[in-house]
Design a protein around this motif. Sequence first.
Motif, PDB file in Angstrom:
ATOM      1  N   PHE A 249     -18.009  20.466  20.580  1.00 13.89           N
ATOM      2  CA  PHE A 249     -17.269  21.555  19.951  1.00 13.89           C
ATOM      3  C   PHE A 249     -17.869  21.992  18.615  1.00 13.89           C
ATOM      4  CE2 PHE A 249     -14.048  20.903  23.125  1.00 13.89           C
ATOM      5  CZ  PHE A 249     -13.491  22.169  23.253  1.00 13.89           C
ATOM      6  N   TYR A 298     -14.277  27.085  27.886  1.00 14.51           N
ATOM      7  CA  TYR A 298     -15.180  26.852  26.764  1.00 14.51           C
ATOM      8  C   TYR A 298     -16.625  26.731  27.241  1.00 14.51           C
ATOM      9  CZ  TYR A 298     -11.322  26.083  23.535  1.00 14.51           C
ATOM     10  OH  TYR A 298     -10.200  26.260  22.746  1.00 14.51           O
ATOM     11  N   TYR A 445     -10.689  24.943  17.597  1.00 19.21           N
ATOM     12  CA  TYR A 445     -11.707  24.121  18.256  1.00 19.21           C
ATOM     13  C   TYR A 445     -11.525  22.638  17.922  1.00 19.21           C
ATOM     14  CZ  TYR A 445     -14.204  28.484  19.239  1.00 19.21           C
ATOM     15  OH  TYR A 445     -14.546  29.733  19.697  1.00 19.21           O
TER      16      TYR A 445
END
Length: 505
Positions: A249, A298, A445
């Motif tokens: 991330f 994502y 995130y």
Amino acid sequence: MTVSDSTIERPFIRARKLFLVIFIALLGAITIGVVATQAPFLAIAVLLAILLLLALIKWPDMATLLVVFYIYANVGPVAMNFYGVPSYIAMGFPVILTIPLIWYLLVRREKLVITPVFQLLLLLLVIFTLGAVFSSDITLSSRKLIDFFFEGVLLYLLLTNVIRSPLMLKRVVWVLLISGAFIGGLSLYQQATQTFDNQYGGFAQVQSDFGTGVETLQGEVVQPRLSGSIGEKNRYAQNMLMLVPLGLFQLWIYRSTWARILALLFTSLIIVGGSLAFSRGAAVGFILLILIMAFLRYIKFYQLVLLILGAYLVLWLFPQYGERIATLSVFTDVASTDSGAPLTGADGAIRGRATDIFASLLIFQDHPLIGVGPGMVQYYTQDYSRDVGFRYLTDDKQAHSLFPGIAAESGLLGLICFVLILYVALRDLVRARKQWLESHPDRSYLATAFFQVLISYIVTGLFLHLSYMRFFYLMLALAVVASSFKEADTPVETEAIETALVPGV
């Protein structure tokens, strides 16, 4: 023209402070000099400790970063087992978190943070205490109870009170990635050079090996299972897996090319290092992690292809890992057959784990309210294994599964409390993800990453009981912090952390 009393007193105050500093310096110099005549190495250690203490007083947040690295790199047990450092020093190092805690509470006059999860942890502590009191051996059970207090309740309280901003949390994440890359890099080097007899100061340990099925003139080729600084292969894989979502991330949090390159490098070392533990549970956790990221969109299609190719590359480099993962097919065989001989085709390790789990469920059945007490399951599993039928245990074993282990140790009350802890943490992370999705994507995130961290622990926990609890409660504390930020926090922290940590930004 009159002179105020404060103007007159200020030079005297400065003089007193200067005198105090000189006095402490002289006293410290004399003490070190006396110690040096008897034990020069101890004198050097005392001097370094004093300098470290002064630095931490000057920059309190550095204590938090040091403790996070210290815990996740498992420095304390390595110092004890490989260098003979006394346990009260090696395991007591996290107490320096009190320095930033005092700074926040007394200097900045901020309030003590008490979260709903902490209240549930206190309730779990009460349940564990009752279990220890009514256990068959209060002395043995108290050891696990003390560990839970220091490595669970106290560590959680300190971390949630000294990490108070998104900026600080991001720095902590980078420290976690650095610690994981350090250990994973050592494991990769150890595997590449075949130096399995060298433990590299205790940070690249080898616990056991397994047969690869490849025969040579010398016999079957065996593959050591690396265990990093922990010394337990499955725990090593579990800890490294929890770092993977944090590393991935960072690719979305930062716009800086340098930050993304560092994150990709660290995450690659973490994945490869953790893979060298050859843990089947961690492989299942990694697959689920990727599927969740793909479901939440994502991961784009080309990124998913790259991840699949990367996984294939790992299996190509270490085909023995593929052989171990293939043994999990026994569970699909059991699910698709009506035969009365479950797990007959499984290897000894799988049958042993199944025995541990079902024995724990039988223990829970006989002690449903508060269990047999913290840390006591291992003294019951051998007797209960006779009623399971998969494999008779010849020694005391742990539950080898998170929730059956909690149920057997603390009963229904403890199991409900522990599930509520996970539920509240995960629920708040989902809310934080949605709350910050538009206004502060970086916080969204972070919340999603820590959601994945907890899910990874739960999935691997299906094959492992709750042990080495400091790693879990450290991540739990960080997850709660990630879900608790307010709108008043400054919105420029992503650029600030890039400037602070990444050169050339």
